[in-house]
Design a protein around this motif. Sequence first.
Motif, PDB file in Angstrom:
ATOM      1  N   TYR A 118       5.138   7.463  14.793  1.00 43.61           N
ATOM      2  CA  TYR A 118       4.232   6.517  13.946  1.00 43.61           C
ATOM      3  C   TYR A 118       3.935   5.421  14.780  1.00 43.61           C
ATOM      4  O   TYR A 118       2.810   5.091  14.676  1.00 43.61           O
ATOM      5  CB  TYR A 118       5.146   6.163  12.796  1.00 43.61           C
ATOM      6  N   LEU A 130       0.118   5.583   5.335  1.00 47.62           N
ATOM      7  CA  LEU A 130       1.493   5.819   5.385  1.00 47.62           C
ATOM      8  C   LEU A 130       1.816   6.853   4.108  1.00 47.62           C
ATOM      9  O   LEU A 130       1.709   6.232   3.086  1.00 47.62           O
ATOM     10  CB  LEU A 130       2.234   4.384   5.220  1.00 47.62           C
ATOM     11  N   ARG A 137       9.206   3.951   4.661  1.00 44.49           N
ATOM     12  CA  ARG A 137       7.893   3.152   4.496  1.00 44.49           C
ATOM     13  C   ARG A 137       8.128   1.862   4.849  1.00 44.49           C
ATOM     14  O   ARG A 137       7.072   1.388   5.239  1.00 44.49           O
ATOM     15  CB  ARG A 137       7.531   3.108   2.748  1.00 44.49           C
ATOM     16  N   HIS A 140       7.701   1.562   8.662  1.00 44.70           N
ATOM     17  CA  HIS A 140       6.299   1.858   9.039  1.00 44.70           C
ATOM     18  C   HIS A 140       5.380   0.694   9.024  1.00 44.70           C
ATOM     19  O   HIS A 140       4.415   0.570   9.528  1.00 44.70           O
ATOM     20  CB  HIS A 140       5.797   3.245   8.381  1.00 44.70           C
ATOM     21  N   PHE A 141       5.396   0.201   7.701  1.00 41.66           N
ATOM     22  CA  PHE A 141       4.656  -0.951   7.345  1.00 41.66           C
ATOM     23  C   PHE A 141       4.799  -2.118   8.031  1.00 41.66           C
ATOM     24  O   PHE A 141       3.909  -2.723   8.459  1.00 41.66           O
ATOM     25  CB  PHE A 141       4.937  -1.079   5.718  1.00 41.66           C
ATOM     26  N   VAL A 151      -3.980  -0.998   5.725  1.00 38.60           N
ATOM     27  CA  VAL A 151      -2.992  -0.002   5.307  1.00 38.60           C
ATOM     28  C   VAL A 151      -3.462   0.597   4.007  1.00 38.60           C
ATOM     29  O   VAL A 151      -3.569  -0.290   2.947  1.00 38.60           O
ATOM     30  CB  VAL A 151      -1.619  -0.494   5.450  1.00 38.60           C
ATOM     31  N   MET A 153      -0.775   2.449   1.707  1.00 40.20           N
ATOM     32  CA  MET A 153       0.429   3.268   1.750  1.00 40.20           C
ATOM     33  C   MET A 153       0.994   3.931   0.241  1.00 40.20           C
ATOM     34  O   MET A 153       0.299   3.322  -0.592  1.00 40.20           O
ATOM     35  CB  MET A 153       1.499   2.369   2.160  1.00 40.20           C
ATOM     36  N   GLU A 154       1.452   5.184   0.497  1.00 36.97           N
ATOM     37  CA  GLU A 154       1.593   5.896  -0.606  1.00 36.97           C
ATOM     38  C   GLU A 154       2.856   4.925  -1.488  1.00 36.97           C
ATOM     39  O   GLU A 154       3.681   4.218  -0.773  1.00 36.97           O
ATOM     40  CB  GLU A 154       2.128   7.004  -0.524  1.00 36.97           C
ATOM     41  N   CYS A 157       7.247   2.113  -2.358  1.00 32.69           N
ATOM     42  CA  CYS A 157       7.499   1.269  -1.307  1.00 32.69           C
ATOM     43  C   CYS A 157       8.626   1.284  -0.393  1.00 32.69           C
ATOM     44  O   CYS A 157       8.682   0.870   0.397  1.00 32.69           O
ATOM     45  CB  CYS A 157       6.771  -0.193  -1.696  1.00 32.69           C
ATOM     46  N   VAL A 183      -2.096   0.364  -2.354  1.00 30.25           N
ATOM     47  CA  VAL A 183      -0.716   1.055  -2.529  1.00 30.25           C
ATOM     48  C   VAL A 183      -0.978   2.324  -3.648  1.00 30.25           C
ATOM     49  O   VAL A 183      -2.051   2.019  -4.452  1.00 30.25           O
ATOM     50  CB  VAL A 183       0.552   0.151  -3.267  1.00 30.25           C
ATOM     51  N   THR A 380       0.412  -5.320  -2.245  1.00 29.37           N
ATOM     52  CA  THR A 380       1.751  -5.117  -1.866  1.00 29.37           C
ATOM     53  C   THR A 380       2.925  -5.733  -2.877  1.00 29.37           C
ATOM     54  O   THR A 380       3.840  -4.996  -3.041  1.00 29.37           O
ATOM     55  CB  THR A 380       1.755  -5.858  -0.408  1.00 29.37           C
TER      56      THR A 380
END
Length: 448
Positions: A118, A130, A137, A140-141, A151, A153-154, A157, A183, A380
């Motif tokens: 990653y 992500l 997560r 990587h975040f 970003v 991200m799925e 979190c 998100v 977030t």
Amino acid sequence: MTNSKNDNQEKSENSRRGFCKNTALVGAGLLLPGLEISAMANVLNDKMLKLAVIGCGGRGTGAANQALKADENIELVAMADAFQDQLDKSLMNLQKEFEGTKKVNVKDAHKYVGFDAYKKAIDQADVIILATPPGFRPYHFEYAINAGKHVFMEKPCAVDAPGIRKVLEMGKIAKEKKLNVVVGLQRHYQNNYLAIADKIKQGDVGKIVSGQVYWNSAGVWVRPRKEGQTELEYQMRNWYYFNWLCGDHILEQHIHNIDVANWFIGEYPISAQGMGGRLVRTGKDHGEIFDHHFVEFTYPSGAVIASQCRHQPGTWSKVGENFQGTKGSIEMRDAGAASIIGLDGEKMFDYRNRNDPNPYQVEHDRLFSAIRNNEVISDTENGAKSTLTAIMGRMATYSGKIITWEDAMASQKQIMPSELTWDATPPTVPNADGFYPIPTPGVTNVLS
């Protein structure tokens, strides 16, 4: 892991009350029917935005597809996954989808495989998807935000409270850097939900006092063990059934419905209590998660939400939300519909799908529009706190105890390792008969 004491022990009403009403709607862009994204001025039209995908399963591939369709000047330049075969399959599908275009431009040198892959992929791009199993997560975040990347991200979190604290900390840094974070709680970008949220804000429903949220279904895939697999590879391939990777289906799936309760009520719960277990999906191939959960979430305003989810074939299925207010009741229905019924039984408001855009696409449209227009979407905090709400629910069903928001947020129980190699032993292992330890209410310690 980094731990902000003020975040962990924050007890102010603002940490729950009002955030959803006053912030989440803005974060979703208030994309009500009639708002045209194409009408927004594009101030960075000439810049080619480079995209990297971290996690090349079905959701990562789908998110990459939607991102590439969200803007004319986007190209996929890097991909990362733990498994080569999964990366290759994803890339092949995306190349087929965008055949004849220059959207997919992933060189062999930019196909990265392994636990550290990653970092290399993130370094190549401007915008990061992500979409690995959620246990990864927070790490990587953290890397993406520290590297100055926008970003998507799925959800969820994180899978534990230490992960949540890390995500919240990095969310603050993202705002300071003016980085966009979307998100994948796509109901915030779905017109029927936004229309009802607007009615709630206007006071048409009154105070929400109760509700019922559901994700009842037959369950998801099972990937049987293959000869020659290590225990770690088996669990990674079959990640849905292991809490360090997935967090149980109350978190991975049911977070959508729990998040809607938080959003519509405008608060995060102060406590959770519930019950759950394994009655149907009890085999060795079902890992350690429960097949049903029932939780009561109590909110600062006094509202109580009954939350239920199950993975049991042949049972009543429902995915959706109902709420009762002092002026009327809300029913979120399938196919993009919703209604408000007054106390006299008369329909006060009815929303039907008006050829609405796919919310999975809209969230990427909004992300890239914000990047182009020097705006900032910051999902977030709500994403992390709705994730914690679902974790609270899991803690309650696993322990059989009342779990408070403060207890959950301050928990030191870390179920996701901060580092992994292929030689590592997974956090949970089977016994001599091949069965995994199952949480036991009244016995299992969920906080430390």
